[in-house]
Design a protein around this motif. Sequence first.
Motif, PDB file in Angstrom:
ATOM      1  N   ALA A 191       1.821   6.842  -7.434  1.00  0.00           N
ATOM      2  CA  ALA A 191       0.193   7.608  -6.979  1.00  0.00           C
ATOM      3  C   ALA A 191      -0.656   6.208  -7.269  1.00  0.00           C
ATOM      4  O   ALA A 191      -0.783   5.835  -8.404  1.00  0.00           O
ATOM      5  N   ILE A 192      -1.599   6.432  -6.109  1.00  0.00           N
ATOM      6  CA  ILE A 192      -2.549   5.228  -6.277  1.00  0.00           C
ATOM      7  C   ILE A 192      -3.885   6.602  -6.517  1.00  0.00           C
ATOM      8  O   ILE A 192      -3.673   6.995  -5.704  1.00  0.00           O
ATOM      9  N   ASP A 193      -4.762   6.730  -7.419  1.00  0.00           N
ATOM     10  CA  ASP A 193      -5.562   7.980  -7.367  1.00  0.00           C
ATOM     11  C   ASP A 193      -7.078   8.089  -7.008  1.00  0.00           C
ATOM     12  O   ASP A 193      -7.851   6.658  -7.274  1.00  0.00           O
ATOM     13  N   VAL A 194      -7.009   8.253  -5.866  1.00  0.00           N
ATOM     14  CA  VAL A 194      -8.243   8.829  -4.883  1.00  0.00           C
ATOM     15  C   VAL A 194      -8.761   9.950  -4.860  1.00  0.00           C
ATOM     16  O   VAL A 194      -8.160  10.804  -4.390  1.00  0.00           O
ATOM     17  N   ASP A 195      -9.797  10.353  -5.060  1.00  0.00           N
ATOM     18  CA  ASP A 195     -10.258  11.722  -5.280  1.00  0.00           C
ATOM     19  C   ASP A 195     -10.722  12.232  -3.496  1.00  0.00           C
ATOM     20  O   ASP A 195     -10.612  11.184  -2.395  1.00  0.00           O
ATOM     21  N   GLY A 196     -10.095  13.590  -3.190  1.00  0.00           N
ATOM     22  CA  GLY A 196     -10.155  14.138  -1.664  1.00  0.00           C
ATOM     23  C   GLY A 196      -9.548  13.211  -1.111  1.00  0.00           C
ATOM     24  O   GLY A 196      -8.040  12.857  -1.432  1.00  0.00           O
ATOM     25  N   HIS A 197      -9.229  14.060   0.353  1.00  0.00           N
ATOM     26  CA  HIS A 197      -8.055  13.370   0.757  1.00  0.00           C
ATOM     27  C   HIS A 197      -8.477  12.033   1.922  1.00  0.00           C
ATOM     28  O   HIS A 197      -9.314  12.073   1.569  1.00  0.00           O
ATOM     29  N   CYS A 198      -7.319  11.499   1.636  1.00  0.00           N
ATOM     30  CA  CYS A 198      -7.040   9.853   2.496  1.00  0.00           C
ATOM     31  C   CYS A 198      -5.532  10.008   2.988  1.00  0.00           C
ATOM     32  O   CYS A 198      -5.248  10.769   3.309  1.00  0.00           O
TER      33      CYS A 198
END
Length: 299
Positions: free
Chosen positions: A161-168
């Motif tokens: 998993a690549i941590d990015v906030d919010g829907h991607c």
Amino acid sequence: MIRTLQPGQRCEVWIASVSGTSELVFATEDLLLEAPNWTLDGRALILNGDGALWRLDLSGELDTGGLEKIAVTGIPDLNNDHVLAPDGATIYLSANDGHIYRAALDGGEATRITDDDGWFHFLHGVSPDGKTLAYVGIEAGDFTQPGRLITIPAGGGQTTAIDVDGHCDGPEYSPDGDWLYFNTEAFTDQPGHAQLARVRTSHASAPERLLESDTVDWFPHLSPDGHLASYIRFPGGTVGHPADLPVDVVVVSTSDWATPFHTWPLFGGQGTLNVNSWSADSERFAFVAYPINLLEEAP
């Protein structure tokens, strides 16, 4: 989950040039086609429609109008997330069962890559060396949950998993493999306000915003030479990437995302530009429009 044309609606496949011209290469009122990929030899576009995979020949040699079904077996109905491998002979496919598959571009038995891990998997990118896939994971197939950026070996196995906030959504590798380009709602509290971004593939880092706009921007696709990018621009306030509304297909320099080279207004959205559709020479790309009653202006 299989989309069909509305009464009075037509599916149009267009090819646009980096010079700003565009050409209608195929139209039908019988089949809703989506998400073109361009084959490496430049002779065809690969699209999905009615749950199947289709090849649109651009040479003019076929008597069928150029469109023929690719017989891929052992896979449920397809959605519009499919990407060609760097070898040009393999295609990776997302299906409506939430899994990712691999098949020969000429057809035949498909092989499932993803496990039953409790997530839905929507493919968008293949690394330049062909070893890794990037996809959007939706936990439990619950679309009220945000999409997460995830990678997996092309042959299957342990996910990362690549941590990015919010829907991607829409993670796609840069031609050098150093970045993942995608759209995200990480930069705003406004629901649905997707913006274009990228994140390093080599180490954990905060996403870099590529463009700040009032529109809802989705699916950045880099040309093979890395100099240009296409994306689809929805009206401000749009939530998700729905079908059947006025949108713009935009081309920019990857050194200046804020200044479009060319813009093609059309009626479309979902299915228009979900996956990378650049030609191997970086001179042209393809998209799909869905005019209703043929009243909308051509791109």
